[in-house]
Scaffold this motif. Sequence first.
Motif, PDB file in Angstrom:
ATOM      1  N   MET A  36       5.750  -3.577 -10.556  1.00  0.00           N
ATOM      2  CA  MET A  36       5.170  -4.580  -9.607  1.00  0.00           C
ATOM      3  C   MET A  36       4.322  -3.770  -8.449  1.00  0.00           C
TER       4      MET A  36
ATOM      5  N   PHE B 142      10.672 -11.831  -8.725  1.00  0.00           N
ATOM      6  CA  PHE B 142       9.461 -11.191  -8.110  1.00  0.00           C
ATOM      7  C   PHE B 142       8.546 -11.023  -9.191  1.00  0.00           C
ATOM      8  N   ALA B 143       7.168 -10.957  -8.789  1.00  0.00           N
ATOM      9  CA  ALA B 143       6.099 -10.868  -9.692  1.00  0.00           C
ATOM     10  C   ALA B 143       4.967 -10.186  -8.825  1.00  0.00           C
TER      11      ALA B 143
ATOM     12  N   SER C 206      12.561  -9.364 -12.231  1.00  0.00           N
ATOM     13  CA  SER C 206      11.195  -9.532 -12.621  1.00  0.00           C
ATOM     14  C   SER C 206      10.811 -10.718 -13.353  1.00  0.00           C
ATOM     15  N   ALA C 207       9.673 -11.518 -13.023  1.00  0.00           N
ATOM     16  CA  ALA C 207       9.439 -12.488 -13.740  1.00  0.00           C
ATOM     17  C   ALA C 207       8.972 -12.106 -15.132  1.00  0.00           C
TER      18      ALA C 207
ATOM     19  N   ARG D  35       6.162  -8.705  -1.492  1.00  0.00           N
ATOM     20  CA  ARG D  35       4.903  -8.962  -0.951  1.00  0.00           C
ATOM     21  C   ARG D  35       4.878  -9.226   0.468  1.00  0.00           C
TER      22      ARG D  35
ATOM     23  N   ARG E 275       2.050 -11.226  -9.200  1.00  0.00           N
ATOM     24  CA  ARG E 275       1.503 -12.690  -8.904  1.00  0.00           C
ATOM     25  C   ARG E 275       2.125 -13.376  -8.158  1.00  0.00           C
ATOM     26  N   GLY E 276       1.646 -14.241  -7.202  1.00  0.00           N
ATOM     27  CA  GLY E 276       2.613 -15.098  -6.488  1.00  0.00           C
ATOM     28  C   GLY E 276       3.125 -14.488  -5.434  1.00  0.00           C
TER      29      GLY E 276
ATOM     30  N   TRP F  88       3.631 -17.898 -15.271  1.00  0.00           N
ATOM     31  CA  TRP F  88       2.542 -17.013 -15.720  1.00  0.00           C
ATOM     32  C   TRP F  88       2.607 -15.953 -16.884  1.00  0.00           C
ATOM     33  N   GLU F  89       4.054 -15.397 -16.689  1.00  0.00           N
ATOM     34  CA  GLU F  89       4.470 -14.491 -17.671  1.00  0.00           C
ATOM     35  C   GLU F  89       5.043 -14.997 -19.011  1.00  0.00           C
TER      36      GLU F  89
ATOM     37  N   GLN G 277       5.518 -18.034 -10.789  1.00  0.00           N
ATOM     38  CA  GLN G 277       5.579 -16.450 -11.155  1.00  0.00           C
ATOM     39  C   GLN G 277       6.418 -16.073 -12.501  1.00  0.00           C
TER      40      GLN G 277
ATOM     41  N   ASN H 242       6.458 -13.911  -2.941  1.00  0.00           N
ATOM     42  CA  ASN H 242       7.807 -13.242  -3.002  1.00  0.00           C
ATOM     43  C   ASN H 242       7.927 -12.130  -2.064  1.00  0.00           C
TER      44      ASN H 242
END
Length: 300
Positions: free
Chosen positions: A290, A153-154, A186-187, A162, A156-157, A16-17, A13, A159
């Motif tokens: 998100m 959280f993100a 947040s990521a 989701r 993507r991935g 990626w960012e 997470q 968490n």
Amino acid sequence: MAIDILLLGKDGQVGWELQRALSPFGHMVVPEIGECDLANPDQLRSVIRATKPALIVNAAAYTAVDKAESDADVARAVNAVAPGIMAEEARKLDAWLVHYSTDYVFDGSKAGAYIEEDVPVPLSVYGATKLQGEQAILETGCRHLIFRTSWVFAARGGNFARTMLCLARERDALTVVDDQFGAPTSAELIADITALCLRDVLRGGEAKQGLYHLVAAGETNWHGYARFVLEQAAQTGAALKCRPEDVSPIPTSAYPLPARRPANSRLDTSKLKREFDLYLPDWTYHAKRMLTEILAKERA
Ligand SMILES: NC(=O)c1ccc[n+]([C@@H]2O[C@H](COP(=O)([O-])OP(=O)(O)OC[C@H]3O[C@@H](n4cnc5c(N)ncnc54)[C@H](OP(=O)(O)O)[C@@H]3O)[C@@H](O)[C@H]2O)c1
């Protein structure tokens, strides 16, 4: 001035960012997990020695908190031993090391938010190995920034947010614990703050190196977080079986897991905001972004 960067954990997470947020700093080497397995000290050393970066950023970690209880050797290799190796190699190269740690280094017994100087007492294998990783870096004496964060959280991935969205599509009602408090973070925010702090230390702010708490402002508990997620989803017309009001609070004791979690995960971010002159938004700001992103993709 562009620098060579080695980014580990590029697909996580935060990793990626970081691929986005650190790109203006210079050339980034981003190995695949098979090319740089943190559980393999020799491979890790040779990747760093071959790359000779001016900056190592470690976003990789063994983050399966419950699995770590029965897989302590691998968790220790990745979370405790590997950061120590990165720190040793960084010191030899005179490079910077950026590393991430967790609220789970604390036992949650403090009444207020934890500051960096509070004595950590981890309750879990994950928390203990992450603490050992921090200590290994500090003992080595390389130039470093360590950011303790929480409830990442993100879009993507995997968490919590989701997971709640998926469960709310399958079930009529949910029960979620309401006696653990912290700040979902947040990521994107973690990566952006990392970049701002790095810019500062790389441009002569070396004295600002150290350990910092980096979480969003505000707080909630997992039950409040779950309801927030479903409220946002409901507002966009998402088809949910479980409405926000059908999420009921339960105590942690009613939801036993292998790893114990701190009841109080609040981290005081005063040091970070003061040293780097930063503003940290309320956790709901990035959480809404998100959810908008996830729900828009699902509708598309
Ligand atoms: N997630 C949270 O709620 C949370 C809370 C507090 C602090 N943190 C800390 O924040 C940092 C970033 O977390 P995150 O949420 O971005 O984690 P994440 O999404 O789980 O990503 C971790 C990354 O590390 C990789 N990894 C795991 N074992 C590895 C190994 N042996 N060698 C190389 N790579 C390996 C994973 O690859 P695979 O996916 O292929 O395994 C994954 O890409 C970590 O230091 C974590 O401890 C996270």
